[in-house]
Design an enzyme around this catalytic site. Structure first.
Site, PDB file in Angstrom:
ATOM      1  N   LYS A 204     -26.630 -14.973  -9.362  1.00 23.02           N
ATOM      2  CA  LYS A 204     -27.646 -13.549 -10.223  1.00 23.02           C
ATOM      3  C   LYS A 204     -27.336 -12.744  -8.642  1.00 23.02           C
ATOM      4  O   LYS A 204     -27.810 -13.008  -7.045  1.00 23.02           O
ATOM      5  CB  LYS A 204     -29.212 -13.757  -9.975  1.00 23.02           C
ATOM      6  CG  LYS A 204     -30.072 -12.762 -10.303  1.00 23.02           C
ATOM      7  CD  LYS A 204     -31.534 -13.240 -11.100  1.00 23.02           C
ATOM      8  CE  LYS A 204     -32.345 -12.265 -10.413  1.00 23.02           C
ATOM      9  NZ  LYS A 204     -32.334 -11.057  -9.378  1.00 23.02           N
TER      10      LYS A 204
ATOM     11  N   CYS B   3     -23.211   3.314  27.667  1.00 25.72           N
ATOM     12  CA  CYS B   3     -22.234   2.787  28.808  1.00 25.72           C
ATOM     13  C   CYS B   3     -21.682   3.714  29.369  1.00 25.72           C
ATOM     14  O   CYS B   3     -20.754   3.532  28.224  1.00 25.72           O
ATOM     15  CB  CYS B   3     -23.033   1.734  29.717  1.00 25.72           C
ATOM     16  SG  CYS B   3     -21.709   0.945  31.431  1.00 25.72           S
TER      17      CYS B   3
ATOM     18  N   TYR C  79     -21.143  -9.079 -16.405  1.00 21.24           N
ATOM     19  CA  TYR C  79     -21.651 -10.059 -16.948  1.00 21.24           C
ATOM     20  C   TYR C  79     -22.060  -9.884 -18.997  1.00 21.24           C
ATOM     21  O   TYR C  79     -22.740 -10.509 -19.410  1.00 21.24           O
ATOM     22  CB  TYR C  79     -23.098 -10.533 -16.762  1.00 21.24           C
ATOM     23  CG  TYR C  79     -23.769 -10.096 -15.890  1.00 21.24           C
ATOM     24  CD1 TYR C  79     -23.277  -9.068 -14.761  1.00 21.24           C
ATOM     25  CD2 TYR C  79     -24.719  -9.233 -16.834  1.00 21.24           C
ATOM     26  CE1 TYR C  79     -24.549  -8.242 -14.111  1.00 21.24           C
ATOM     27  CE2 TYR C  79     -25.737  -8.392 -16.293  1.00 21.24           C
ATOM     28  CZ  TYR C  79     -25.755  -7.827 -15.305  1.00 21.24           C
ATOM     29  OH  TYR C  79     -26.748  -6.774 -14.611  1.00 21.24           O
TER      30      TYR C  79
ATOM     31  N   GLU D 176     -22.967  -5.687 -12.261  1.00 22.13           N
ATOM     32  CA  GLU D 176     -23.838  -5.645 -10.845  1.00 22.13           C
ATOM     33  C   GLU D 176     -23.100  -4.833  -9.919  1.00 22.13           C
ATOM     34  O   GLU D 176     -22.183  -5.301  -9.592  1.00 22.13           O
ATOM     35  CB  GLU D 176     -24.464  -6.784 -10.579  1.00 22.13           C
ATOM     36  CG  GLU D 176     -25.303  -6.744  -9.584  1.00 22.13           C
ATOM     37  CD  GLU D 176     -26.813  -6.793 -10.265  1.00 22.13           C
ATOM     38  OE1 GLU D 176     -27.358  -6.193 -11.631  1.00 22.13           O
ATOM     39  OE2 GLU D 176     -27.634  -6.365  -9.487  1.00 22.13           O
TER      40      GLU D 176
ATOM     41  N   ASP E  27     -27.589  -9.889  -6.689  1.00 18.79           N
ATOM     42  CA  ASP E  27     -28.138  -9.342  -5.010  1.00 18.79           C
ATOM     43  C   ASP E  27     -27.702  -7.250  -4.892  1.00 18.79           C
ATOM     44  O   ASP E  27     -27.192  -7.108  -4.223  1.00 18.79           O
ATOM     45  CB  ASP E  27     -29.233  -9.631  -4.281  1.00 18.79           C
ATOM     46  CG  ASP E  27     -30.080  -8.813  -4.236  1.00 18.79           C
ATOM     47  OD1 ASP E  27     -30.739  -8.055  -4.178  1.00 18.79           O
ATOM     48  OD2 ASP E  27     -30.477  -9.214  -2.940  1.00 18.79           O
TER      49      ASP E  27
ATOM     50  N   ARG F  61     -29.931   1.578 -13.928  1.00 19.06           N
ATOM     51  CA  ARG F  61     -30.452   1.339 -15.073  1.00 19.06           C
ATOM     52  C   ARG F  61     -32.237   2.184 -15.818  1.00 19.06           C
ATOM     53  O   ARG F  61     -32.344   2.033 -16.267  1.00 19.06           O
ATOM     54  CB  ARG F  61     -31.138  -0.246 -14.526  1.00 19.06           C
ATOM     55  CG  ARG F  61     -31.919  -1.178 -14.931  1.00 19.06           C
ATOM     56  CD  ARG F  61     -31.767  -2.281 -15.016  1.00 19.06           C
ATOM     57  NE  ARG F  61     -33.505  -3.535 -15.440  1.00 19.06           N
ATOM     58  CZ  ARG F  61     -34.824  -3.202 -15.534  1.00 19.06           C
ATOM     59  NH1 ARG F  61     -35.511  -2.453 -14.286  1.00 19.06           N
ATOM     60  NH2 ARG F  61     -35.014  -3.604 -16.751  1.00 19.06           N
TER      61      ARG F  61
ATOM     62  N   CYS G 281     -16.919  -0.346  34.053  1.00 21.35           N
ATOM     63  CA  CYS G 281     -18.063  -1.893  33.130  1.00 21.35           C
ATOM     64  C   CYS G 281     -17.440  -2.804  32.949  1.00 21.35           C
ATOM     65  O   CYS G 281     -16.251  -2.737  32.092  1.00 21.35           O
ATOM     66  CB  CYS G 281     -18.949  -1.026  32.286  1.00 21.35           C
ATOM     67  SG  CYS G 281     -20.195  -1.981  31.590  1.00 21.35           S
TER      68      CYS G 281
ATOM     69  N   CYS H  36     -23.351  -3.192  34.288  1.00 20.42           N
ATOM     70  CA  CYS H  36     -23.110  -2.729  35.516  1.00 20.42           C
ATOM     71  C   CYS H  36     -23.933  -2.242  36.339  1.00 20.42           C
ATOM     72  O   CYS H  36     -23.964  -1.863  36.959  1.00 20.42           O
ATOM     73  CB  CYS H  36     -21.392  -1.922  34.924  1.00 20.42           C
ATOM     74  SG  CYS H  36     -22.381  -0.181  34.001  1.00 20.42           S
TER      75      CYS H  36
ATOM     76  N   CYS I 101     -26.882   0.069  32.531  1.00 19.86           N
ATOM     77  CA  CYS I 101     -26.483  -0.523  31.758  1.00 19.86           C
ATOM     78  C   CYS I 101     -26.627  -2.449  32.061  1.00 19.86           C
ATOM     79  O   CYS I 101     -26.848  -2.516  33.588  1.00 19.86           O
ATOM     80  CB  CYS I 101     -25.087  -0.204  31.853  1.00 19.86           C
ATOM     81  SG  CYS I 101     -23.946  -1.599  31.047  1.00 19.86           S
TER      82      CYS I 101
ATOM     83  N   ASP J 113       0.911  -1.630  -0.351  1.00 18.19           N
ATOM     84  CA  ASP J 113      -0.113  -0.431  -0.258  1.00 18.19           C
ATOM     85  C   ASP J 113       1.143   1.332   0.387  1.00 18.19           C
ATOM     86  O   ASP J 113       0.598   2.216  -0.384  1.00 18.19           O
ATOM     87  CB  ASP J 113      -0.852   0.200   1.393  1.00 18.19           C
ATOM     88  CG  ASP J 113      -2.090  -1.178   1.614  1.00 18.19           C
ATOM     89  OD1 ASP J 113      -2.189  -2.106   0.117  1.00 18.19           O
ATOM     90  OD2 ASP J 113      -3.071  -0.813   1.709  1.00 18.19           O
TER      91      ASP J 113
ATOM     92  N   GLU K 211     -24.803 -18.025 -14.114  1.00 22.35           N
ATOM     93  CA  GLU K 211     -24.217 -17.479 -13.236  1.00 22.35           C
ATOM     94  C   GLU K 211     -24.815 -16.852 -12.375  1.00 22.35           C
ATOM     95  O   GLU K 211     -25.608 -17.182 -11.936  1.00 22.35           O
ATOM     96  CB  GLU K 211     -24.044 -16.188 -14.283  1.00 22.35           C
ATOM     97  CG  GLU K 211     -23.760 -15.951 -15.380  1.00 22.35           C
ATOM     98  CD  GLU K 211     -23.365 -14.982 -16.885  1.00 22.35           C
ATOM     99  OE1 GLU K 211     -24.139 -13.716 -16.595  1.00 22.35           O
ATOM    100  OE2 GLU K 211     -23.491 -15.239 -17.752  1.00 22.35           O
TER     101      GLU K 211
ATOM    102  N   LYS L 207     -28.583 -18.505 -18.467  1.00 13.63           N
ATOM    103  CA  LYS L 207     -28.799 -18.296 -20.420  1.00 13.63           C
ATOM    104  C   LYS L 207     -28.352 -18.611 -21.727  1.00 13.63           C
ATOM    105  O   LYS L 207     -26.992 -19.568 -20.969  1.00 13.63           O
ATOM    106  CB  LYS L 207     -27.098 -16.659 -19.630  1.00 13.63           C
ATOM    107  CG  LYS L 207     -27.177 -15.829 -19.373  1.00 13.63           C
ATOM    108  CD  LYS L 207     -26.969 -15.028 -19.071  1.00 13.63           C
ATOM    109  CE  LYS L 207     -26.600 -13.582 -18.061  1.00 13.63           C
ATOM    110  NZ  LYS L 207     -26.198 -12.682 -18.000  1.00 13.63           N
TER     111      LYS L 207
ATOM    112  N   LEU M 260     -35.225 -10.183 -15.703  1.00 13.67           N
ATOM    113  CA  LEU M 260     -34.990 -11.477 -16.679  1.00 13.67           C
ATOM    114  C   LEU M 260     -36.534 -12.426 -16.180  1.00 13.67           C
ATOM    115  O   LEU M 260     -36.757 -11.297 -14.485  1.00 13.67           O
ATOM    116  CB  LEU M 260     -33.904 -12.351 -15.469  1.00 13.67           C
ATOM    117  CG  LEU M 260     -32.869 -12.178 -16.381  1.00 13.67           C
ATOM    118  CD1 LEU M 260     -31.749 -11.611 -15.261  1.00 13.67           C
ATOM    119  CD2 LEU M 260     -32.583 -12.969 -17.455  1.00 13.67           C
TER     120      LEU M 260
ATOM    121  N   TYR N 245       2.317   1.566  -3.493  1.00 15.95           N
ATOM    122  CA  TYR N 245       1.072   2.579  -4.116  1.00 15.95           C
ATOM    123  C   TYR N 245       0.935   4.114  -4.058  1.00 15.95           C
ATOM    124  O   TYR N 245       0.589   4.323  -5.158  1.00 15.95           O
ATOM    125  CB  TYR N 245      -0.786   1.443  -4.159  1.00 15.95           C
ATOM    126  CG  TYR N 245      -1.512   1.802  -4.639  1.00 15.95           C
ATOM    127  CD1 TYR N 245      -1.408   2.048  -6.042  1.00 15.95           C
ATOM    128  CD2 TYR N 245      -2.114   3.101  -4.612  1.00 15.95           C
ATOM    129  CE1 TYR N 245      -2.897   2.111  -6.923  1.00 15.95           C
ATOM    130  CE2 TYR N 245      -3.502   3.501  -5.293  1.00 15.95           C
ATOM    131  CZ  TYR N 245      -3.245   2.721  -6.242  1.00 15.95           C
ATOM    132  OH  TYR N 245      -4.861   3.109  -7.148  1.00 15.95           O
TER     133      TYR N 245
ATOM    134  N   LYS O  79     -34.209 -18.241  -9.444  1.00 13.18           N
ATOM    135  CA  LYS O  79     -34.421 -17.837  -8.278  1.00 13.18           C
ATOM    136  C   LYS O  79     -34.237 -19.111  -7.024  1.00 13.18           C
ATOM    137  O   LYS O  79     -34.530 -20.845  -6.765  1.00 13.18           O
ATOM    138  CB  LYS O  79     -35.528 -17.287  -7.480  1.00 13.18           C
ATOM    139  CG  LYS O  79     -36.119 -16.092  -8.640  1.00 13.18           C
ATOM    140  CD  LYS O  79     -34.875 -14.897  -7.858  1.00 13.18           C
ATOM    141  CE  LYS O  79     -34.971 -13.883  -7.121  1.00 13.18           C
ATOM    142  NZ  LYS O  79     -36.429 -13.399  -7.285  1.00 13.18           N
TER     143      LYS O  79
END
Ligand code: IVH
Length: 681
Positions: free
Chosen positions: A122, A440, A239, A187, A124, A143, A445, A425, A422, A39, A120, A304, A89, A42, A328
């Site tokens: 799907k 708290c 995709y 997606e 969410d 979309r 505690c 305690c 709490c 990092d 593939e 597909k 779909l 980079y 699904k």
């Protein structure tokens, strides 16, 4: 003159080279998950690039990696017409539905008989459409209604997995080349682990947590401020090719996936191709069972037709193409009875409600507990004890309550009241203005003890070297330490009883603890862990009061005389000292000899830098960060962490961070180490 031109040419080639290198390493890290530089390295490349861009702003192009940080907020999103319809779909719920789909399309075209299928995941998430002109990412859209989407280009540019540049013919040596104009679809989503980490961070900061990865990703991409989007862990998998001009693209789905991968796009490694539907169904079902192994939420698999010409010839029903179906997975949502609401105490003292449920099975797992997010959520959804509640488990995400089934109420359900004490305690709980969480704030505690002690001994606080978290845990488990003050009465014979402790280690630790007794007042105040009191505020309090006893007797009005100390923190401080449990800890500290004073002359110390606020960034030639801070404070100045309009000076070192950019954009004065010394004379 020629010489200068030559220099500029050289710098420009270096600029181009840096952009290439950064794109390359970005792809290794965010797409292939296989970085080959650290990092720090980079950041070094990125900083060099930023420096060149600061000198030559006219060189900056829309594919510059520096634009990934965000940029200016927009007033609204403009609309983009998609070059082709962004379709949806049709669903299949189970194998029979999938078989029926095949039978239907077989009747429409003979070629279906011999068709291959690509399966593939799907995902969410949120469908996005990305435009590349001459290999450069120029536009990105949601979309929308499938015809017209919203222009979220600046937000999408912050998503590190999206390539800002892809190879096109004539420009790069790469074997695979993109057409001059390419529009792809994918997606965007937040991986489950990142989602949970984000929520944990929010919870600890007392802020509202998000309900699920999908809504968080969608909400984040539709933020008007791209800097906010940049701070969210959004990634993406592509995709589909929506449109191509000026170049050929493959005509089978399988080859499209390979082609997109070769162009540098992130593509899932789950897809497989099959010669018959039964095999495709079988593969789909293995993922139904194994969906917890995916790093993101998937609500099914997409099957597909591989031959895209055939798929296209099959046409659509409404907005659903006939050439593919969404198979699904059974929804992981069930209802059960909410038997009770429990309250957990987090490491920072945040109280979080959770549901105690009538045990219920969701996707092969018995669930008895689920998160209820926060007390506001319970009130907003009007969730009552005894309610039937709708519960969701998605991927590895901790199951969560969606809401009550109001129609199932019988009248005996009880409204829930957040606790006033709490649960760990029994001390009264606190709420801070502008935060959703309840806390708290009792320093002893038991649920928070480890974290409190960890903070107390940390470098910016009492700085007890050698007292790491493992030892803190050992000390608490053995009962030797019940609050921070107990550290100062530890005996060697106690330590030697602990595993891993020999003479030397015990002596070293006791030596470090002894040294901490003479730690300065500001450090002790910072170490107490009072909500809202960091190192800077602790310094101001030390100067204003001179000892802990005086501070403990103050009131909110007096505290607000201190510059920058508002009513919320004032209240938090007064409240902390009012608590008997905390008073007991202070008394114990005092009798153990921990009672630092700040001398009058130190308190009044006005210096050349009095009234000035500094921020330090980058590596200074002679001063460490702490040295610089001490130098400024000893001369009456104040050091803060972030640049704002109120910052008087930015002290600039080698390899500065984003603070440098911010200071420049706000017009804050900038000095180097020598300049800082000069200010003092
Ligand atoms: S294909 C003709 N493939 O699911 C192309 N969609 O319910 C139609 N989705 O709106 C889409 N992963 O946002 C396709 N591998 C995938 C997908 C996928 C997620 C989403 C997409 C679409 C929704 C349809």
């Amino acid at each position: 003159m020629t010489y200068n031109l030559h220099m500029a040419d050289k710098l420009f080639s270096r600029y181009e080279e840096l952009k290439e290198q950064i794109h390359f390493h970005n792809h290794r890290y965010h797409v292939l998950d296989a970085p080959i530089i650290s990092d720090v390295e980079y950041d070094r490349l990125l900083n060099e690039l930023k420096k060149i861009e600061a000198e030559h702003p006219d060189w900056i192009t829309s594919d510059s990696p520096t634009l990934r940080a965000g940029g200016k907020p927009a007033d609204r999103f403009s609309k983009i017409r998609h070059p082709a319809a962004i379709l949806s779909l049709a669903n299949a719920f189970g194998a029979d539905d999938a078989r029926a789909w095949l039978e239907r399309i077989k009747k429409l075209d003979d070629r279906v008989e011999k068709a291959k299928f690509v399966v593939e995941p799907k995902i969410d998430g949120l469908s996005v459409v990305l435009h590349y002109r001459d290999g450069v990412f120029t536009q990105g859209a949601t979309r929308g209604d499938g015809e017209i989407g919203e222009d979220i280009t600046n937000n999408l540019r912050t998503v590190r997995a999206i390539p800002l540049k892809i190879p096109v013919s004539g420009k790069q040596k790469a074997e695979v080349k993109a057409p001059n104009y390419l529009v792809v679809r994918g997606e965007a989503f937040i991986p489950i682990k990142e989602f949970e980490a984000l929520n944990k961070k929010l919870e600890e900061a007392g802020e509202r947590t998000y309900q699920n990865p999908r809504n968080t990703a969608a909400g984040s991409l539709r933020q008007l401020d791209p800097e906010l989007t940049a701070s969210r862990p959004i990634t993406l998998l592509v995709y589909q090719i929506v449109h191509a001009e000026g170049g050929k693209v493959p005509t089978s789905q399988w080859e499209i996936l390979e082609y997109l991968k070769a162009l540098g796009f992130p593509v899932s490694d789950v897809p497989k191709r099959f010669n018959d539907l039964e095999k495709a169904i079988e593969y789909t079902e293995t993922w139904d069972k194994g969906r917890d192994n995916l790093s993101y939420e998937a609500d099914g698999m997409v099957i597909k037709i591989d031959d895209l010409n055939l798929a296209s010839d099959l046409g659509f029903v409404g907005k659903d193409p006939r050439g593919a179906i969404a198979y699904k997975f059974p929804a992981r949502e069930v209802t059960t009875t909410l038997n009770d609401i429990g309250v957990a105490v987090g490491r920072t003292g945040v109280l979080t409600p959770y549901a105690i449920l009538e045990p219920v099975e969701i996707g092969g797992v018995i669930v008895e507990r689920a998160t209820l997010h926060n007390f506001d959520f319970i009130a907003e959804k009007d969730i009552r004890v005894g309610d039937r509640v709708l519960l969701k488990r998605a991927g590895e995400v901790i199951p969560y309550v969606i809401g009550p089934v109001v129609d199932a109420r019988k009248g005996k359900e009880k409204k829930f009241k957040p606790p006033t004490k709490c649960p760990a305690c029994n001390e009264p709980v606190e709420h801070f203005e502008g935060e959703v969480a309840w806390y708290c704030v009792n320093a002893s505690c038991p649920e928070q003890l480890v974290r409190n002690i960890e903070h107390f001994v940390s470098r910016g606080a009492m700085d007890i070297v050698g007292l790491g978290i493992k030892i803190v845990e050992q000390l608490i488990e053995s009962g030797l330490v019940k609050d921070v003050a107990d550290l100062f009465t530890l005996k060697k014979s106690d330590l030697l009883k602990l595993e891993g402790f020999a003479e030397k280690k015990a002596d070293n630790l006791l030596g470090a603890i002894e040294q901490a007794k003479s730690q300065s007042l500001n450090r002790l105040i910072a170490a107490l862990g009072i909500h809202g009191v960091g190192e800077v505020m602790a310094n101001d309090l030390a100067r204003a009061f001179g000892n802990v006893s005086a501070l403990s007797k103050t009131n909110a009005d007096e505290l607000q005389q201190i510059e920058g100390l508002g009513p919320n923190i004032a209240e938090s401080i007064v409240d902390w000292f009012k608590r008997p449990a905390n008073q007991k800890v202070l008394k114990k500290l005092k009798s153990a000899g921990v009672d630092p004073m700040m001398k009058k002359e130190e308190r009044k110390k006005d210096g050349k830098l009095t009234g000035l606020t500094f921020v330090v960034t980058g590596t200074l030639p002679n001063f460490s960060r702490d040295d610089a801070k001490e130098f400024i404070e000893n001369n009456g100045g104040k050091v803060t962490d972030s640049v704002s309009k109120k910052t008087s000076y930015l002290v600039l070192g080698e390899n500065p961070g984003s603070k440098f950019d911010k200071a420049k954009s706000l017009g804050v004065k900038i000095v180097d180490e020598a300049g800082l010394k000069k200010l003092v004379g």
